[in-house]
Design an enzyme around this catalytic site. Structure first.
Site, mmCIF file in Angstrom:
data_model
loop_
_atom_site.group_PDB
_atom_site.id
_atom_site.type_symbol
_atom_site.label_atom_id
_atom_site.label_comp_id
_atom_site.label_asym_id
_atom_site.label_seq_id
_atom_site.Cartn_x
_atom_site.Cartn_y
_atom_site.Cartn_z
ATOM 1 N N ASP A 21 -27.859 11.505 41.508
ATOM 2 C CA ASP A 21 -26.686 11.595 42.374
ATOM 3 C C ASP A 21 -25.975 10.256 42.496
ATOM 4 O O ASP A 21 -26.545 9.199 42.259
ATOM 5 C CB ASP A 21 -27.021 12.227 43.732
ATOM 6 N N ALA A 22 -24.721 10.335 42.852
ATOM 7 C CA ALA A 22 -23.851 9.158 42.860
ATOM 8 C C ALA A 22 -24.233 8.142 43.922
ATOM 9 O O ALA A 22 -23.904 6.969 43.800
ATOM 10 C CB ALA A 22 -22.400 9.592 43.063
#
Length: 119
Positions: A21-22
């Protein structure tokens, strides 16, 4: 990647990172926490992997012998037969002919030359 291994007649190891995930990169602020939707065009949603991996090991003929490893962390391993390198270079040796002085010669003219400017 397959064409690099094939044209170079070499074993190719491509190590690609996986990031689920970012927020791991500090980019969590660009994802709307309420909706999980991206705020920038082209950015993955909160449910998508930020970087999906893709590590792979390829032989000198361009055949994949391990991987691709997608969507997960992991370690790729493969047994390789280094004799394949010599075998593959019998029919295509991308740089071997440069090592033969009777075939290849590089000459550089180091003398200065006048420069002509034209309109």
């Amino acid at each position: 990647m397959k064409n690099i291994a094939y044209e170079g007649r070499l074993f190719l190891i491509s190590a690609v990172q996986f990031m689920p995930d970012a927020t791991a990169m500090g980019f969590g602020e660009i994802i709307d926490q309420a909706t999980g939707k991206r705020k920038l065009p082209g950015w993955p949603s909160a449910d998508d992997n930020c970087i999906n991996g893709g590590s792979v090991i390829i032989d000198p003929y361009g055949e994949i012998i391990a991987g691709p490893l997608l969507g997960q962390e992991g370690l790729l391993t493969a047994e390789i037969n280094t004799d394949l390198i010599a075998e593959a270079r019998f029919d295509l040796d991308p740089v071997g002919h440069y090592a033969r002085g009777d075939v290849f010669q590089l000459t550089v003219n180091e003398r200065s030359h006048d420069v002509k400017f034209t309109k």
